[in-house]
Design a protein around this motif. Structure first.
Motif, short mmCIF file in Angstrom:
data_model
loop_
_atom_site.label_atom_id
_atom_site.label_comp_id
_atom_site.label_asym_id
_atom_site.label_seq_id
_atom_site.Cartn_x
_atom_site.Cartn_y
_atom_site.Cartn_z
N UNK A 1 0.86 -1.25 -0.08
CA UNK A 1 0.13 0.11 -0.05
C UNK A 1 1.03 1.34 -0.04
N UNK A 2 2.03 1.34 0.92
CA UNK A 2 2.80 2.33 0.82
C UNK A 2 3.67 2.48 -0.39
N UNK A 3 3.74 1.30 -1.04
CA UNK A 3 4.85 1.36 -2.42
C UNK A 3 3.57 1.86 -3.38
N UNK A 4 2.36 1.62 -3.42
CA UNK A 4 1.46 2.27 -4.36
C UNK A 4 1.48 3.68 -4.22
N UNK A 5 1.27 4.18 -2.92
CA UNK A 5 1.57 5.67 -2.69
C UNK A 5 2.77 6.22 -3.22
N UNK A 6 3.82 5.78 -2.96
CA UNK A 6 5.18 6.16 -3.48
C UNK A 6 5.29 6.28 -4.96
N UNK A 7 4.45 5.24 -5.56
CA UNK A 7 4.29 5.49 -7.12
C UNK A 7 3.47 6.41 -7.66
N UNK A 8 2.41 6.80 -7.01
CA UNK A 8 1.51 7.77 -7.04
C UNK A 8 2.44 9.04 -7.16
N UNK A 9 3.34 9.24 -5.86
CA UNK A 9 3.93 10.53 -5.59
C UNK A 9 5.00 10.97 -6.51
N UNK A 10 5.87 9.75 -7.07
CA UNK A 10 6.76 10.07 -8.09
C UNK A 10 6.10 10.43 -9.49
N UNK A 11 4.94 9.84 -9.63
CA UNK A 11 4.28 10.15 -10.78
C UNK A 11 3.55 11.52 -10.78
N UNK A 12 3.07 11.99 -9.67
CA UNK A 12 2.69 13.18 -9.40
C UNK A 12 3.83 14.21 -9.62
N UNK A 13 4.79 13.98 -9.08
CA UNK A 13 5.93 15.05 -9.16
C UNK A 13 6.47 15.04 -10.75
N UNK A 14 6.61 14.03 -11.49
CA UNK A 14 6.69 14.01 -12.97
C UNK A 14 5.65 14.72 -13.88
N UNK A 15 4.53 14.45 -13.28
CA UNK A 15 3.30 15.05 -14.16
C UNK A 15 3.25 16.64 -13.82
N UNK A 16 3.33 17.08 -12.58
CA UNK A 16 3.41 18.50 -12.32
C UNK A 16 4.47 19.08 -13.02
N UNK A 17 5.90 18.61 -12.93
CA UNK A 17 7.00 18.89 -13.74
C UNK A 17 6.65 19.47 -15.31
N UNK A 18 6.33 18.35 -15.92
CA UNK A 18 5.94 18.29 -17.08
C UNK A 18 4.64 19.27 -17.58
#
Length: 179
Positions: free
Chosen positions: A146-163
């Motif tokens: 569950x924490x790994x899913x949250x971490x995957x969301x977080x890294x993707x939100x970071x790259x999404x916002x950056x882009x």
């Protein structure tokens, strides 16, 4: 055209070049996201480190499903393009599965729980309720996963916002969010 300059490899800070070499060694190309982020060696190092660590957690198919769902939710055309390409060509997901992921679901029951939970994390900004957590755990995901899913969301939100901020030039077959 990107709103923030994407430095060429030669124009990158010297501390970023070995990191970009590693990206090229792994992918065979340096995507524009990494060139963009490379202007900050610290951010590039962090992105690569977290990406590498998460590559040892959930399986690649689940990670790509989550990435697609998050990119669609945040309206990031760059990340949706990249992860649709990777899902099809690296993870072996078909067009129907990718379409389901874009809608916040999966055709696989266990993966559906992960994707639905990931979208709930994005939608609620992490303030999910107990039923969201119960559903993903009932599908067989451990507390650590569950924490790994949250971490995957977080890294993707970071790259999404950056882009989204940069409007990074898309260097993969283009897929538009909301299409």
């Amino acid at each position: 055209m990107s709103r923030i300059a994407i430095p060429s490899y030669e124009d990158q800070p010297s501390a970023s070049q070995p990191l970009l070499d590693a990206v090229q060694g792994q992918l065979g190309v340096i995507p524009n996201l990494f060139l963009l982020v490379g202007s900050s060696p610290a951010v590039l190092e962090g992105l690569i480190a977290l990406n590498g660590a998460l590559g040892r957690t959930l399986d690649v198919r689940t990670r790509e499903r989550i990435a697609i769902a998050v990119a669609e939710a945040t309206g990031c055309d760059y990340c949706l393009s990249v992860h649709s390409f990777l899902a099809a060509n690296m993870a072996g997901l078909d067009a129907d599965e990718i379409a389901a992921n874009r809608a916040g679901h999966s055709l696989d029951a266990r993966a559906d729980a992960a994707v639905v939970f990931a979208r709930a994390v994005v939608r609620t900004r992490g303030k999910v309720d107990g039923t969201d957590i119960s559903a993903v755990k009932l599908a067989g995901f451990s507390d650590a996963q569950v924490i790994e899913i949250v971490a995957n969301v977080a890294i993707n939100v970071f790259t999404n916002l950056t882009n989204n901020v940069a409007q990074t030039d898309i260097d993969f077959p283009i897929v538009r969010a909301g299409a």
